[in-house]
Scaffold this motif. Structure first.
Motif, PDB file in Angstrom:
ATOM      1  N   ALA A 373      37.158  53.420  -8.671  1.00 49.32           N
ATOM      2  CA  ALA A 373      38.206  52.401  -8.563  1.00 49.32           C
ATOM      3  C   ALA A 373      38.732  52.318  -7.128  1.00 49.32           C
ATOM      4  N   LEU A 374      38.990  53.472  -6.514  1.00 48.89           N
ATOM      5  CA  LEU A 374      39.480  53.485  -5.139  1.00 48.89           C
ATOM      6  C   LEU A 374      38.422  52.949  -4.176  1.00 48.89           C
ATOM      7  N   LEU A 375      37.170  53.305  -4.451  1.00 43.77           N
ATOM      8  CA  LEU A 375      36.083  52.859  -3.589  1.00 43.77           C
ATOM      9  C   LEU A 375      35.909  51.336  -3.669  1.00 43.77           C
ATOM     10  N   ASP A 376      36.026  50.788  -4.860  1.00 43.44           N
ATOM     11  CA  ASP A 376      35.925  49.328  -5.016  1.00 43.44           C
ATOM     12  C   ASP A 376      37.072  48.617  -4.299  1.00 43.44           C
ATOM     13  N   GLN A 377      38.254  49.201  -4.354  1.00 41.52           N
ATOM     14  CA  GLN A 377      39.379  48.622  -3.626  1.00 41.52           C
ATOM     15  C   GLN A 377      39.115  48.642  -2.120  1.00 41.52           C
ATOM     16  N   ALA A 378      38.521  49.747  -1.645  1.00 40.49           N
ATOM     17  CA  ALA A 378      38.197  49.861  -0.223  1.00 40.49           C
ATOM     18  C   ALA A 378      37.175  48.805   0.179  1.00 40.49           C
ATOM     19  N   ARG A 379      36.169  48.607  -0.667  1.00 35.27           N
ATOM     20  CA  ARG A 379      35.151  47.580  -0.375  1.00 35.27           C
ATOM     21  C   ARG A 379      35.779  46.187  -0.313  1.00 35.27           C
ATOM     22  N   LYS A 380      36.654  45.886  -1.248  1.00 31.13           N
ATOM     23  CA  LYS A 380      37.296  44.569  -1.273  1.00 31.13           C
ATOM     24  C   LYS A 380      38.093  44.337   0.009  1.00 31.13           C
ATOM     25  N   LEU A 381      38.811  45.360   0.442  1.00 27.81           N
ATOM     26  CA  LEU A 381      39.605  45.232   1.661  1.00 27.81           C
ATOM     27  C   LEU A 381      38.710  45.134   2.895  1.00 27.81           C
ATOM     28  N   HIS A 382      37.585  45.845   2.881  1.00 27.28           N
ATOM     29  CA  HIS A 382      36.616  45.733   3.979  1.00 27.28           C
ATOM     30  C   HIS A 382      36.095  44.301   4.071  1.00 27.28           C
ATOM     31  N   ARG A 383      35.717  43.734   2.950  1.00 33.37           N
ATOM     32  CA  ARG A 383      35.214  42.348   2.898  1.00 33.37           C
ATOM     33  C   ARG A 383      36.250  41.380   3.467  1.00 33.37           C
ATOM     34  N   GLU A 384      37.487  41.525   3.038  1.00 37.29           N
ATOM     35  CA  GLU A 384      38.547  40.620   3.472  1.00 37.29           C
ATOM     36  C   GLU A 384      38.882  40.814   4.952  1.00 37.29           C
ATOM     37  N   ALA A 385      38.957  42.072   5.371  1.00 37.23           N
ATOM     38  CA  ALA A 385      39.312  42.355   6.767  1.00 37.23           C
ATOM     39  C   ALA A 385      38.271  41.794   7.721  1.00 37.23           C
ATOM     40  N   GLN A 386      37.005  42.012   7.396  1.00 39.45           N
ATOM     41  CA  GLN A 386      35.963  41.541   8.323  1.00 39.45           C
ATOM     42  C   GLN A 386      35.902  40.020   8.336  1.00 39.45           C
ATOM     43  N   TYR A 387      36.094  39.383   7.191  1.00 31.85           N
ATOM     44  CA  TYR A 387      36.058  37.924   7.175  1.00 31.85           C
ATOM     45  C   TYR A 387      37.225  37.350   7.985  1.00 31.85           C
ATOM     46  N   MET A 388      38.389  37.950   7.855  1.00 29.46           N
ATOM     47  CA  MET A 388      39.543  37.466   8.607  1.00 29.46           C
ATOM     48  C   MET A 388      39.316  37.636  10.112  1.00 29.46           C
ATOM     49  N   TRP A 389      38.753  38.781  10.498  1.00 31.33           N
ATOM     50  CA  TRP A 389      38.411  38.971  11.912  1.00 31.33           C
ATOM     51  C   TRP A 389      37.405  37.907  12.363  1.00 31.33           C
ATOM     52  N   ASP A 390      36.395  37.662  11.520  1.00 30.38           N
ATOM     53  CA  ASP A 390      35.315  36.751  11.885  1.00 30.38           C
ATOM     54  C   ASP A 390      35.803  35.306  12.002  1.00 30.38           C
ATOM     55  N   ILE A 391      36.809  34.946  11.218  1.00 31.74           N
ATOM     56  CA  ILE A 391      37.396  33.597  11.316  1.00 31.74           C
ATOM     57  C   ILE A 391      37.918  33.366  12.733  1.00 31.74           C
ATOM     58  N   VAL A 392      38.511  34.406  13.312  1.00 28.95           N
ATOM     59  CA  VAL A 392      39.022  34.296  14.690  1.00 28.95           C
ATOM     60  C   VAL A 392      37.882  34.427  15.690  1.00 28.95           C
ATOM     61  N   SER A 393      36.961  35.345  15.442  1.00 27.41           N
ATOM     62  CA  SER A 393      35.879  35.613  16.382  1.00 27.41           C
ATOM     63  C   SER A 393      34.907  34.450  16.485  1.00 27.41           C
ATOM     64  N   ALA A 394      34.564  33.840  15.345  1.00 27.35           N
ATOM     65  CA  ALA A 394      33.582  32.747  15.337  1.00 27.35           C
ATOM     66  C   ALA A 394      34.187  31.417  15.771  1.00 27.35           C
ATOM     67  N   GLU A 395      35.498  31.336  15.771  1.00 29.96           N
ATOM     68  CA  GLU A 395      36.195  30.119  16.211  1.00 29.96           C
ATOM     69  C   GLU A 395      36.173  30.098  17.735  1.00 29.96           C
ATOM     70  N   ASN A 396      35.708  29.005  18.305  1.00 30.64           N
ATOM     71  CA  ASN A 396      35.297  29.023  19.713  1.00 30.64           C
ATOM     72  C   ASN A 396      36.396  28.781  20.741  1.00 30.64           C
ATOM     73  N   SER A 397      37.586  29.312  20.529  1.00 31.02           N
ATOM     74  CA  SER A 397      38.638  29.110  21.536  1.00 31.02           C
ATOM     75  C   SER A 397      39.314  30.416  21.943  1.00 31.02           C
TER      76      SER A 397
END
Length: 445
Positions: A373-397
């Motif tokens: 259960a804890l590991l699945d929560q960690a995976r979910k947060l990893h998925r969300e954290a990286q996507y949020m970072w990537d939204i800023v990183s892939a945005e070209n400004s």
């Protein structure tokens, strides 16, 4: 006498009314106002060859051709096709197990789009492989697309493989991607954008011309994904266009781009969400500024005024771009540099936090005794954290299109990454996994 005066006034009213009716009738029966510069040739609907449009619009065409060679870099971006994987090796780790870990170059100018998509190492041209590259990857690369979409429909287009579609694609990005032939009206040509607006209850044909000077960019400069087995091009805007709303959409649909190796995290890859980013109540957007105002400023060739189609960073011609509104362009450039430096520095800090989370989850999985259960929560947060970072990183400004929003997203991304790291450590009771700053960990190919 009074009656006589009333009769005169009544007569005047009748005469004026008749005159008004006559004027309105005359105006109504006049031919439609023609453009100041009459076209020399008729352009066929959805004509993919931009050189044919050039006969009528030589300045626009000539400036568009400059995007072939305008390979000048700014501090944090540009169009020289530098490798992000070399400039920031952390991204090799962040995209491990996904083609972006093999080849991730900064975009060149618009005229290079078709050549570059065919050259990228991310392509899988083995049509026998279920993971082969679909024709959907041509969606924002060619002026042939509007005609092909009209002829065969986007569903049939997207079901084909990249190889199968290649013989149909002969022209790079051009006039037909944004303009209606004949009228030169700015239009939505990407069916995925039109469908996304429809699901939001919006009719783009009612938008003002100034609004369309941003909306046409959303034909391509957006977040998207390939939906289902048919790889149907889809914009994840049903819940809204803010990052949390897009994440909620992907969560509801159960979509993932790939599974991160040794963590089993279902990952998401952001594309280039300039439209979503800019329209998220940014200062310039709320002031009524459009994308074209800054990236395609009006210029003159003698008496002719036209919008430059040499699309590039306004920092490269600040007087012409920023100077339309700002009197002190030197201050503006300094201000942009300050903002981008802050965002770029914060982005690297966020990357370190995500990689720490990845390493902690890897260790927890490898231990074999992690609390699921804890590991699945960690995976979910990893998925969300990286996507949020990537939204800023892939945005070209580098955050400038919406600085406050960029920093807010990166702060939340870092927060979720650290939570993921702590949960992974808790899942096996190993506090040594809370070590920070291990971005140099060997990535998985």
């Amino acid at each position: 006498m009074k009656n006589y005066t009333n009769l005169i006034l009544a007569g005047l009213v009748i005469v004026l009314a008749a005159a008004l009716v006559g004027v309105l009738t005359y105006v109504k029966n006049q031919p439609a106002e023609e453009r100041a510069v009459q076209p020399l040739v008729e352009i066929a609907p959805m004509e993919p060859d931009s050189s044919k449009w050039a006969v009528n619009y030589p300045n626009q065409y000539d400036s568009l051709m400059k995007t072939k060679t305008n390979n000048i870099d700014t501090t944090y971006g540009g169009s020289s096709q530098f490798s992000w994987l070399e400039r920031d090796p952390r991204q090799v780790i962040l995209f491990a197990g996904y083609p972006f870990s093999k080849d991730y170059n900064d975009d060149r100018g618009h005229i290079n789009m078709l050549e570059d998509v065919r050259a990228t190492k991310r392509l899988n041209l083995n049509d026998e492989d279920p993971k082969h590259t679909p024709a959907t990857c041509y969606s924002c690369k060619s002026s042939d697309n509007p005609g092909l979409w009209a002829e065969m429909g986007m569903e049939a287009f997207d079901k084909m493989s990249f190889n199968e579609m290649t013989p149909n694609i002969n022209n790079t990005l051009g006039c037909a991607n944004c303009h209606e032939a004949g009228t030169m009206r700015l239009i939505v040509t990407n069916p995925a954008l039109e469908e996304a607006f429809e699901r939001q209850g919006k009719d783009w044909t009612t938008f003002t011309r100034q609004e369309m000077r941003t909306v046409v960019c959303a034909n391509c400069h957006v977040e998207y994904y390939f939906k289902g087995d048919g790889k149907y091009l889809t914009f994840p805007w049903d819940n809204g266009t803010k990052v949390e709303e897009i994440l909620a959409y992907y969560e509801e649909s159960g979509f993932k781009d790939w599974v991160y190796p040794e963590t089993d995290t279902p990952m998401l890859k952001a594309q280039h969400p300039e439209y979503e980013f800019f329209t998220a109540d940014s200062t310039h957007y709320k002031a009524g500024v459009s994308c074209a105002d800054c990236h395609m400023p009006y210029t003159r060739d003698g008496a002719a005024k036209y919008s430059s189609h040499d699309v590039h960073s306004p920092l490269l011609n600040a007087e012409e771009s920023c100077g339309q509104c700002h009197t002190d362009t030197e201050y503006v450039v300094r201000r942009v540099n300050t903002i981008q430096e802050q965002v770029a520095t914060t982005k690297i800090t966020t990357e370190d936090a995500i990689i720490d989370a990845i390493n902690a989850i890897k260790a927890a999985v490898a231990a074999g005794n992690a609390d699921p259960a804890l590991l699945d929560q960690a995976r979910k947060l990893h998925r969300e954290a990286q996507y949020m970072w990537d939204i800023v990183s892939a945005e070209n400004s580098t955050g400038f299109h919406n600085p406050e929003y960029a920093l807010k997203i990166l702060a939340e991304s870092t927060n979720r990454a650290r939570q993921a790291q702590m949960l992974a450590a808790q899942s096996i009771g190993d506090t040594s996994l809370l070590t920070t700053g291990t971005y140099y960990a060997t990535p998985t190919p």
